[in-house]
Design a protein around this motif. Structure first.
Motif, PDB file in Angstrom:
ATOM      1  N   ASP A  93      41.141  45.501  36.053  1.00  0.00           N
ATOM      2  CA  ASP A  93      40.012  44.778  36.638  1.00  0.00           C
ATOM      3  C   ASP A  93      40.389  44.029  37.909  1.00  0.00           C
ATOM      4  OD1 ASP A  93      38.288  45.610  34.624  1.00  0.00           O
ATOM      5  OD2 ASP A  93      38.716  43.872  33.351  1.00  0.00           O
ATOM      6  N   VAL A  94      41.671  43.737  38.095  1.00  0.00           N
ATOM      7  CA  VAL A  94      42.080  42.925  39.249  1.00  0.00           C
ATOM      8  C   VAL A  94      43.106  43.632  40.130  1.00  0.00           C
ATOM      9  CG1 VAL A  94      41.559  40.715  38.136  1.00  0.00           C
ATOM     10  CG2 VAL A  94      43.829  41.738  37.841  1.00  0.00           C
ATOM     11  N   ARG A  95      43.465  44.861  39.782  1.00  0.00           N
ATOM     12  CA  ARG A  95      44.499  45.591  40.538  1.00  0.00           C
ATOM     13  C   ARG A  95      44.172  45.642  42.018  1.00  0.00           C
ATOM     14  NH1 ARG A  95      44.308  51.719  39.287  1.00  0.00           N
ATOM     15  NH2 ARG A  95      42.247  51.241  40.143  1.00  0.00           N
ATOM     16  N   ASP A  96      42.944  46.030  42.362  1.00  0.00           N
ATOM     17  CA  ASP A  96      42.590  46.184  43.773  1.00  0.00           C
ATOM     18  C   ASP A  96      42.615  44.847  44.510  1.00  0.00           C
ATOM     19  OD1 ASP A  96      42.272  48.881  43.328  1.00  0.00           O
ATOM     20  OD2 ASP A  96      40.093  48.764  43.065  1.00  0.00           O
ATOM     21  N   ASP A  97      42.240  43.773  43.816  1.00  0.00           N
ATOM     22  CA  ASP A  97      42.239  42.464  44.468  1.00  0.00           C
ATOM     23  C   ASP A  97      43.653  41.955  44.720  1.00  0.00           C
ATOM     24  OD1 ASP A  97      39.527  42.425  44.569  1.00  0.00           O
ATOM     25  OD2 ASP A  97      39.234  41.048  42.905  1.00  0.00           O
ATOM     26  N   PHE A  98      44.590  42.257  43.834  1.00  0.00           N
ATOM     27  CA  PHE A  98      45.966  41.848  44.095  1.00  0.00           C
ATOM     28  C   PHE A  98      46.578  42.678  45.231  1.00  0.00           C
ATOM     29  CE2 PHE A  98      45.908  39.546  40.050  1.00  0.00           C
ATOM     30  CZ  PHE A  98      46.659  38.435  40.393  1.00  0.00           C
ATOM     31  N   ARG A  99      46.106  43.896  45.411  1.00  0.00           N
ATOM     32  CA  ARG A  99      46.609  44.720  46.504  1.00  0.00           C
ATOM     33  C   ARG A  99      45.926  44.379  47.825  1.00  0.00           C
ATOM     34  NH1 ARG A  99      47.062  50.702  43.513  1.00  0.00           N
ATOM     35  NH2 ARG A  99      48.761  50.099  42.093  1.00  0.00           N
ATOM     36  N   ALA A 100      44.651  44.012  47.759  1.00  0.00           N
ATOM     37  CA  ALA A 100      43.906  43.644  48.973  1.00  0.00           C
ATOM     38  C   ALA A 100      43.015  42.450  48.631  1.00  0.00           C
ATOM     39  CB  ALA A 100      43.071  44.825  49.471  1.00  0.00           C
ATOM     40  N   PRO A 101      43.554  41.231  48.631  1.00  0.00           N
ATOM     41  CA  PRO A 101      42.801  40.031  48.226  1.00  0.00           C
ATOM     42  C   PRO A 101      41.537  39.838  49.051  1.00  0.00           C
ATOM     43  CG  PRO A 101      45.143  39.553  48.482  1.00  0.00           C
ATOM     44  CD  PRO A 101      44.935  40.933  49.028  1.00  0.00           C
ATOM     45  N   GLN A 102      40.475  39.436  48.367  1.00  0.00           N
ATOM     46  CA  GLN A 102      39.176  39.239  49.017  1.00  0.00           C
ATOM     47  C   GLN A 102      39.085  37.815  49.573  1.00  0.00           C
ATOM     48  OE1 GLN A 102      37.080  42.061  49.120  1.00  0.00           O
ATOM     49  NE2 GLN A 102      39.001  42.900  48.319  1.00  0.00           N
ATOM     50  N   ILE A 103      39.808  37.570  50.665  1.00  0.00           N
ATOM     51  CA  ILE A 103      39.837  36.241  51.272  1.00  0.00           C
ATOM     52  C   ILE A 103      38.690  36.114  52.267  1.00  0.00           C
ATOM     53  CG2 ILE A 103      41.194  34.606  52.605  1.00  0.00           C
ATOM     54  CD1 ILE A 103      42.426  35.210  49.925  1.00  0.00           C
ATOM     55  N   SER A 104      37.834  35.109  52.077  1.00  0.00           N
ATOM     56  CA  SER A 104      36.724  34.872  53.006  1.00  0.00           C
ATOM     57  C   SER A 104      36.236  33.441  52.837  1.00  0.00           C
ATOM     58  CB  SER A 104      35.579  35.851  52.743  1.00  0.00           C
ATOM     59  OG  SER A 104      34.963  35.581  51.477  1.00  0.00           O
ATOM     60  N   LEU A 105      35.492  32.966  53.817  1.00  0.00           N
ATOM     61  CA  LEU A 105      34.931  31.617  53.725  1.00  0.00           C
ATOM     62  C   LEU A 105      33.925  31.528  52.587  1.00  0.00           C
ATOM     63  CD1 LEU A 105      34.415  30.652  57.493  1.00  0.00           C
ATOM     64  CD2 LEU A 105      36.083  29.715  55.874  1.00  0.00           C
ATOM     65  N   ASP A 106      33.153  32.611  52.372  1.00  0.00           N
ATOM     66  CA  ASP A 106      32.191  32.625  51.264  1.00  0.00           C
ATOM     67  C   ASP A 106      32.904  32.486  49.929  1.00  0.00           C
ATOM     68  OD1 ASP A 106      29.932  32.724  52.737  1.00  0.00           O
ATOM     69  OD2 ASP A 106      29.490  34.838  52.389  1.00  0.00           O
ATOM     70  N   ASN A 107      33.995  33.229  49.751  1.00  0.00           N
ATOM     71  CA  ASN A 107      34.730  33.134  48.492  1.00  0.00           C
ATOM     72  C   ASN A 107      35.415  31.780  48.337  1.00  0.00           C
ATOM     73  OD1 ASN A 107      34.086  35.614  47.387  1.00  0.00           O
ATOM     74  ND2 ASN A 107      35.813  36.673  48.325  1.00  0.00           N
ATOM     75  N   LEU A 108      35.873  31.218  49.427  1.00  0.00           N
ATOM     76  CA  LEU A 108      36.490  29.895  49.362  1.00  0.00           C
ATOM     77  C   LEU A 108      35.454  28.846  48.967  1.00  0.00           C
ATOM     78  CD1 LEU A 108      39.080  28.275  49.800  1.00  0.00           C
ATOM     79  CD2 LEU A 108      38.386  27.971  52.191  1.00  0.00           C
ATOM     80  N   ALA A 109      34.276  28.893  49.598  1.00  0.00           N
ATOM     81  CA  ALA A 109      33.222  27.923  49.284  1.00  0.00           C
ATOM     82  C   ALA A 109      32.674  28.143  47.879  1.00  0.00           C
ATOM     83  CB  ALA A 109      32.097  28.027  50.315  1.00  0.00           C
ATOM     84  N   GLY A 110      32.397  29.407  47.537  1.00  0.00           N
ATOM     85  CA  GLY A 110      31.862  29.698  46.206  1.00  0.00           C
ATOM     86  C   GLY A 110      32.851  29.374  45.109  1.00  0.00           C
ATOM     87  N   GLY A 111      34.123  29.673  45.338  1.00  0.00           N
ATOM     88  CA  GLY A 111      35.145  29.364  44.349  1.00  0.00           C
ATOM     89  C   GLY A 111      35.328  27.875  44.151  1.00  0.00           C
ATOM     90  N   ALA A 112      35.316  27.130  45.247  1.00  0.00           N
ATOM     91  CA  ALA A 112      35.443  25.672  45.142  1.00  0.00           C
ATOM     92  C   ALA A 112      34.274  25.079  44.374  1.00  0.00           C
ATOM     93  CB  ALA A 112      35.533  25.060  46.540  1.00  0.00           C
ATOM     94  N   SER A 113      33.081  25.595  44.620  1.00  0.00           N
ATOM     95  CA  SER A 113      31.897  25.106  43.904  1.00  0.00           C
ATOM     96  C   SER A 113      32.001  25.405  42.413  1.00  0.00           C
ATOM     97  CB  SER A 113      30.632  25.756  44.481  1.00  0.00           C
ATOM     98  OG  SER A 113      30.487  25.451  45.844  1.00  0.00           O
ATOM     99  N   ARG A 114      32.462  26.612  42.094  1.00  0.00           N
ATOM    100  CA  ARG A 114      32.605  26.990  40.685  1.00  0.00           C
ATOM    101  C   ARG A 114      33.655  26.111  40.007  1.00  0.00           C
ATOM    102  NH1 ARG A 114      31.245  31.874  37.912  1.00  0.00           N
ATOM    103  NH2 ARG A 114      31.354  31.360  35.704  1.00  0.00           N
ATOM    104  N   PHE A 115      34.742  25.810  40.710  1.00  0.00           N
ATOM    105  CA  PHE A 115      35.790  24.961  40.147  1.00  0.00           C
ATOM    106  C   PHE A 115      35.260  23.558  39.875  1.00  0.00           C
ATOM    107  CE2 PHE A 115      39.122  21.795  40.655  1.00  0.00           C
ATOM    108  CZ  PHE A 115      40.063  22.241  39.749  1.00  0.00           C
ATOM    109  N   VAL A 116      34.551  22.976  40.812  1.00  0.00           N
ATOM    110  CA  VAL A 116      34.017  21.624  40.634  1.00  0.00           C
ATOM    111  C   VAL A 116      33.034  21.583  39.474  1.00  0.00           C
ATOM    112  CG1 VAL A 116      32.585  19.827  41.695  1.00  0.00           C
ATOM    113  CG2 VAL A 116      34.405  20.926  43.028  1.00  0.00           C
TER     114      VAL A 116
END
Length: 473
Positions: A171-194
């Motif tokens: 389920d995560v193989r492709d993401d470890f090979r090519a991480p989905q780094i973006s401002l949207d993922n950073l903002a969405g991830g931070a919101s989910r963490f909070v």
């Protein structure tokens, strides 16, 4: 170290994110692996060697399985790998429990040999991930990971390392090979963490204090205290574990790794079959794919289907802990799943009568949590007996400790937690908080997150942090 620890929030997490986000390629996985090992060492000290051994052993065997020709030696190699993983888990988690029961039956003193064993945090999670990785290679569902660093980053990924979800490599193989780094993922991830952290420190920890006050003296517990304690724990365990899952998913997203959902409004279910499709989804899916279906699932006749359900939930209970309370909890759920199949058949998970949630599902789940929460079978018996002792003269007596807890903030937090029992199935606060780019609700989301950050900061700095319930698994 826990996610609600100020040292994690204000030091480890920001430093880790800065390193992970600034690096790319193999350096991305290397930074995750190094930081994850530091995180685990901070939590478990010398037991980090066990995690490192699990990484290397499963990676090496995975490569061997990939290169082996079809035949019995490949099958035996897989069995050896699965057994090795399970043997380590059995020694650290169950040796003392098994020896103690042998002592009780035969009058021996074998448990003394295992009295000094320290349970490695998260061993149930990374062991199951290692097993699923090997089985998926043997089935041809995934190819072995050629990079030890990348595989180590996967197996030790610190957001979900010590309390899940159970993440499958495919389920995560492709993401470890090519991480989905973006401002949207950073903002969405931070919101989910909070959002997840707020669930933990505001609702789960508050509900936990109410549950502790009621369960502290089970032999003296009253009808009212037993039900209040059971309800409080039902709220606590959901918000504690789903809150951790939210935080793990959020940090993973910030790091460019997409972790699947682990909860989907389980208390909104109508049947226990549906509940297990929505509660701890990664664990129930693991047992379905790697145990229930290989045993024959529901394809081998009615009696064998019931046998398979009983085996799966016996082991589900044992997975949660080396105690008879957990085993009985698993068997309790297995028994009701069998009853549902007897009554409704294979459609038990598709029943949508909302009234069943309140007259059947919630009472069954709340009663089962008593077994999960109690320190012993005897303590669980005292609480369960009190839950039906309405005619007792002291039925409505509540512990003195509850009076100090009955502050406006605590009661508000407990009430907010209780709303989970009446929420619709298709509403997820975590998913909503992490959405980005929908201008129609951005103002509402931003307002919520600003309030959440403020409340979380005050609570984290003003109160003692408590460990997550699933750290012991």
């Amino acid at each position: 170290m826990v996610f609600s620890d100020p040292a994690f929030l204000f030091a480890f997490l920001p430093i880790s994110l800065a390193l992970i986000l600034l690096l790319s390629g193999k350096a991305h996985s290397l930074s995750i692996l190094a930081l994850s090992l530091v995180f685990y060492y901070w939590t478990s000290g010398a037991l980090t060697v066990l995690l490192a051994a699990s990484i290397f052993g499963n990676w090496l065997l995975g490569r061997q399985l990939q290169d082996m020709p079809e035949g019995r030696w490949r099958d035996w190699s897989l069995r050896a790998g699965v057994c090795a993983n399970l043997a380590v888990l059995a020694y650290f988690k169950y040796a003392w429990f098994i020896a103690g029961n042998i002592d009780a039956l035969l009058g021996w003193d074998a448990s003394g040999l295992f009295a000094t064993i320290i349970l490695p945090i998260g061993i149930s999670f990374f062991t199951f991930q290692g097993i699923s990785y090997l089985i998926d290679i043997r089935r041809g569902d995934v190819e072995a990971e050629p990079s030890l660093i990348r595989f180590g980053a996967y197996l030790s990924f610190f957001p979900q390392l010590i309390a899940g979800p159970i993440v499958r490599y495919r389920d995560v193989r492709d993401d470890f090979r090519a991480p989905q780094i973006s401002l949207d993922n950073l903002a969405g991830g931070a919101s989910r963490f909070v959002h997840g952290l707020l669930k933990k420190v505001l609702i789960a920890d508050t509900a936990g204090r109410f549950a502790d006050a009621c369960f502290n003296a089970p032999a003296e517990i009253s009808f009212a205290a037993a039900w209040l304690g059971a309800l409080a724990f039902t709220i606590q365990i959901y918000f504690d574990f789903s809150g951790y899952s939210d935080m793990a998913i959020g940090i993973g997203r910030m790091c460019g790794i997409r972790i699947r959902e682990n909860f989907c409004r389980p208390y909104s279910s109508a049947t226990l079959t549906e509940f297990w499709r929505r509660w701890h989804i990664s664990l129930s899916g693991w047992f379905r794919d790697y145990l229930y279906i290989p045993l024959g699932g529901n394809r081998a006749g009615t009696i064998r289907t019931y046998r398979n359900l009983a085996i799966v939930f016996l082991l589900t209970g044992a997975w949660h802990g080396a105690a008879w309370t957990f085993i009985l909890w698993g068997l309790f759920h297995g028994a009701f799943l069998i009853i549902e199949r007897l009554a409704v058949g294979a459609r038990a998970g598709d029943v949508h009568a909302i009234w069943l949630r309140f007259v059947y599902l919630l009472p069954v789940v709340i009663i089962s949590w008593v077994l999960f929460r109690a320190d012993s079978v005897a303590d669980a018996g005292h609480v369960l007996l009190a839950m039906v002792s309405l005619t007792d003269p002291a039925a409505w007596h509540l512990p003195e400790a509850l009076h100090a807890l009955a502050t406006p903030l605590n009661l508000i937090a407990l009430t907010l937690g209780g709303l989970v029992f009446v929420m619709p199935k298709d509403v997820s606060g975590g998913v909503w908080a992490a959405q980005t780019g929908r201008t129609g609700v951005e103002a509402w989301r931003l307002s919520y997150l600003l309030v959440a950050v403020s409340v979380v900061t005050v609570l984290v700095l003003a109160t003692d942090f408590s460990p997550f319930l699933y750290f012991q698994f």
